[in-house]
Design a protein around this motif. Structure first.
Motif, mmCIF file in Angstrom:
data_model
loop_
_atom_site.group_PDB
_atom_site.id
_atom_site.type_symbol
_atom_site.label_atom_id
_atom_site.label_comp_id
_atom_site.label_asym_id
_atom_site.label_seq_id
_atom_site.Cartn_x
_atom_site.Cartn_y
_atom_site.Cartn_z
ATOM 1 N N SER A 254 0.845 -1.186 0.000
ATOM 2 C CA SER A 254 0.000 0.000 0.000
ATOM 3 C C SER A 254 0.884 1.242 0.000
ATOM 4 O O SER A 254 1.910 1.294 0.671
ATOM 5 C CB SER A 254 -0.875 -0.024 1.256
ATOM 6 O OG SER A 254 -1.654 1.129 1.334
ATOM 7 N N PRO B 171 -3.931 -6.041 -6.457
ATOM 8 C CA PRO B 171 -4.048 -4.603 -6.269
ATOM 9 C C PRO B 171 -3.730 -3.875 -7.587
ATOM 10 O O PRO B 171 -2.724 -3.185 -7.727
ATOM 11 C CB PRO B 171 -3.014 -4.302 -5.173
ATOM 12 C CG PRO B 171 -1.958 -5.339 -5.382
ATOM 13 C CD PRO B 171 -2.705 -6.572 -5.854
ATOM 14 N N HIS C 102 -4.736 -1.336 -9.004
ATOM 15 C CA HIS C 102 -4.629 0.123 -8.996
ATOM 16 C C HIS C 102 -3.207 0.600 -8.729
ATOM 17 O O HIS C 102 -2.882 1.753 -8.993
ATOM 18 C CB HIS C 102 -5.599 0.723 -7.970
ATOM 19 C CG HIS C 102 -5.304 0.324 -6.562
ATOM 20 N ND1 HIS C 102 -5.659 -0.920 -6.066
ATOM 21 C CD2 HIS C 102 -4.694 0.974 -5.549
ATOM 22 C CE1 HIS C 102 -5.267 -1.000 -4.799
ATOM 23 N NE2 HIS C 102 -4.683 0.136 -4.467
ATOM 24 N N ARG C 103 -2.336 -0.283 -8.258
ATOM 25 C CA ARG C 103 -0.949 0.081 -7.958
ATOM 26 C C ARG C 103 -0.014 -0.108 -9.143
ATOM 27 O O ARG C 103 1.206 0.031 -8.993
ATOM 28 C CB ARG C 103 -0.452 -0.740 -6.766
ATOM 29 C CG ARG C 103 -1.224 -0.453 -5.493
ATOM 30 C CD ARG C 103 -0.718 -1.254 -4.326
ATOM 31 N NE ARG C 103 -1.617 -1.053 -3.188
ATOM 32 C CZ ARG C 103 -1.879 -1.977 -2.281
ATOM 33 N NH1 ARG C 103 -1.304 -3.163 -2.345
ATOM 34 N NH2 ARG C 103 -2.718 -1.724 -1.297
ATOM 35 N N VAL D 18 -11.480 5.750 -10.376
ATOM 36 C CA VAL D 18 -11.382 4.677 -9.374
ATOM 37 C C VAL D 18 -9.916 4.433 -9.016
ATOM 38 O O VAL D 18 -9.552 4.335 -7.833
ATOM 39 C CB VAL D 18 -12.051 3.372 -9.876
ATOM 40 C CG1 VAL D 18 -11.709 2.193 -8.973
ATOM 41 C CG2 VAL D 18 -13.555 3.544 -9.974
ATOM 42 N N GLN D 19 -9.058 4.355 -10.023
ATOM 43 C CA GLN D 19 -7.646 4.112 -9.754
ATOM 44 C C GLN D 19 -7.026 5.292 -9.005
ATOM 45 O O GLN D 19 -6.306 5.100 -8.023
ATOM 46 C CB GLN D 19 -6.871 3.842 -11.048
ATOM 47 C CG GLN D 19 -5.424 3.448 -10.778
ATOM 48 C CD GLN D 19 -4.691 2.973 -12.014
ATOM 49 O OE1 GLN D 19 -5.160 3.130 -13.140
ATOM 50 N NE2 GLN D 19 -3.532 2.389 -11.808
ATOM 51 N N LYS D 20 -7.317 6.495 -9.441
ATOM 52 C CA LYS D 20 -6.738 7.671 -8.789
ATOM 53 C C LYS D 20 -7.185 7.768 -7.334
ATOM 54 O O LYS D 20 -6.374 7.990 -6.431
ATOM 55 C CB LYS D 20 -7.116 8.938 -9.544
ATOM 56 C CG LYS D 20 -6.463 10.173 -8.956
ATOM 57 C CD LYS D 20 -6.709 11.411 -9.783
ATOM 58 C CE LYS D 20 -5.945 12.583 -9.185
ATOM 59 N NZ LYS D 20 -6.174 13.825 -9.906
ATOM 60 N N MET D 21 -8.469 7.584 -7.086
ATOM 61 C CA MET D 21 -8.975 7.668 -5.712
ATOM 62 C C MET D 21 -8.407 6.541 -4.840
ATOM 63 O O MET D 21 -8.115 6.757 -3.662
ATOM 64 C CB MET D 21 -10.501 7.648 -5.709
ATOM 65 C CG MET D 21 -11.083 8.929 -6.264
ATOM 66 S SD MET D 21 -12.893 9.120 -6.269
ATOM 67 C CE MET D 21 -13.558 7.548 -5.945
ATOM 68 N N SER D 22 -8.221 5.362 -5.422
ATOM 69 C CA SER D 22 -7.638 4.247 -4.677
ATOM 70 C C SER D 22 -6.202 4.569 -4.264
ATOM 71 O O SER D 22 -5.794 4.307 -3.122
ATOM 72 C CB SER D 22 -7.672 2.967 -5.510
ATOM 73 O OG SER D 22 -8.992 2.574 -5.780
ATOM 74 N N LEU D 23 -5.444 5.134 -5.187
ATOM 75 C CA LEU D 23 -4.059 5.494 -4.875
ATOM 76 C C LEU D 23 -4.000 6.632 -3.858
ATOM 77 O O LEU D 23 -3.197 6.594 -2.915
ATOM 78 C CB LEU D 23 -3.314 5.864 -6.156
ATOM 79 C CG LEU D 23 -3.066 4.699 -7.119
ATOM 80 C CD1 LEU D 23 -2.536 5.200 -8.447
ATOM 81 C CD2 LEU D 23 -2.127 3.672 -6.504
ATOM 82 N N SER E 285 -6.144 7.273 -1.595
ATOM 83 C CA SER E 285 -6.562 6.750 -0.286
ATOM 84 C C SER E 285 -5.406 6.037 0.420
ATOM 85 O O SER E 285 -5.446 5.844 1.638
ATOM 86 C CB SER E 285 -7.759 5.805 -0.425
ATOM 87 O OG SER E 285 -7.357 4.558 -0.953
ATOM 88 N N GLU E 286 -4.377 5.668 -0.331
ATOM 89 C CA GLU E 286 -3.193 5.029 0.243
ATOM 90 C C GLU E 286 -2.078 6.039 0.502
ATOM 91 O O GLU E 286 -0.960 5.667 0.830
ATOM 92 C CB GLU E 286 -2.697 3.927 -0.700
ATOM 93 C CG GLU E 286 -3.671 2.775 -0.836
ATOM 94 C CD GLU E 286 -3.175 1.665 -1.737
ATOM 95 O OE1 GLU E 286 -2.078 1.784 -2.327
ATOM 96 O OE2 GLU E 286 -3.889 0.658 -1.851
#
Length: 107
Positions: free
Chosen positions: A17, A53, A55-56, A74-79, A81-82
């Motif tokens: 993460s 994962p 999105h990474r 979705v990918q940008k927000m997932s990244l 959020s980490e």
């Protein structure tokens, strides 16, 4: 499943993460430096089954590769959020966030 595919899946599963890897970097570590597009295919076809994962994984420019706006967000927000911060709309500073595993971590 080919040995290359198995290695790609194992490498992606190990991305921690808050870090990213590039398609080309994963291909090199899996033993086929010119197979970045194959990594894309593997990621697309196995992400759900192996709970990868996805999105990474980004492109070599440090950018999200999706053109579809929903997948991009979705990918940008997932990244984000980490804890990953973007420069401008779409760029990640690889010198900060690129995960560079040693051989023990990838196998």
């Amino acid at each position: 499943m080919t040995p290359f595919t198995e290695k790609v899946i194992k490498i992606i599963q190990k991305i921690p993460s808050g870090k990213v890897m590039t398609y080309g970097q994963i291909a090199r570590l899996a033993g086929s430096p010119r197979a970045a597009r194959q990594v894309v295919r593997i990621l697309h076809s196995t992400s759900e089954k192996y709970r990868l994962p996805w999105h990474r994984v980004i492109n070599s420019k440090g950018e999200i590769g999706f053109r579809d706006e929903e997948l991009f967000l979705v990918q940008k927000m997932s990244l984000e959020s980490e804890g990953i911060e973007f420069v401008g709309q779409n760029c990640i500073r690889l010198e900060i966030y690129l995960y560079q595993p040693n051989d023990e971590n990838t196998l």
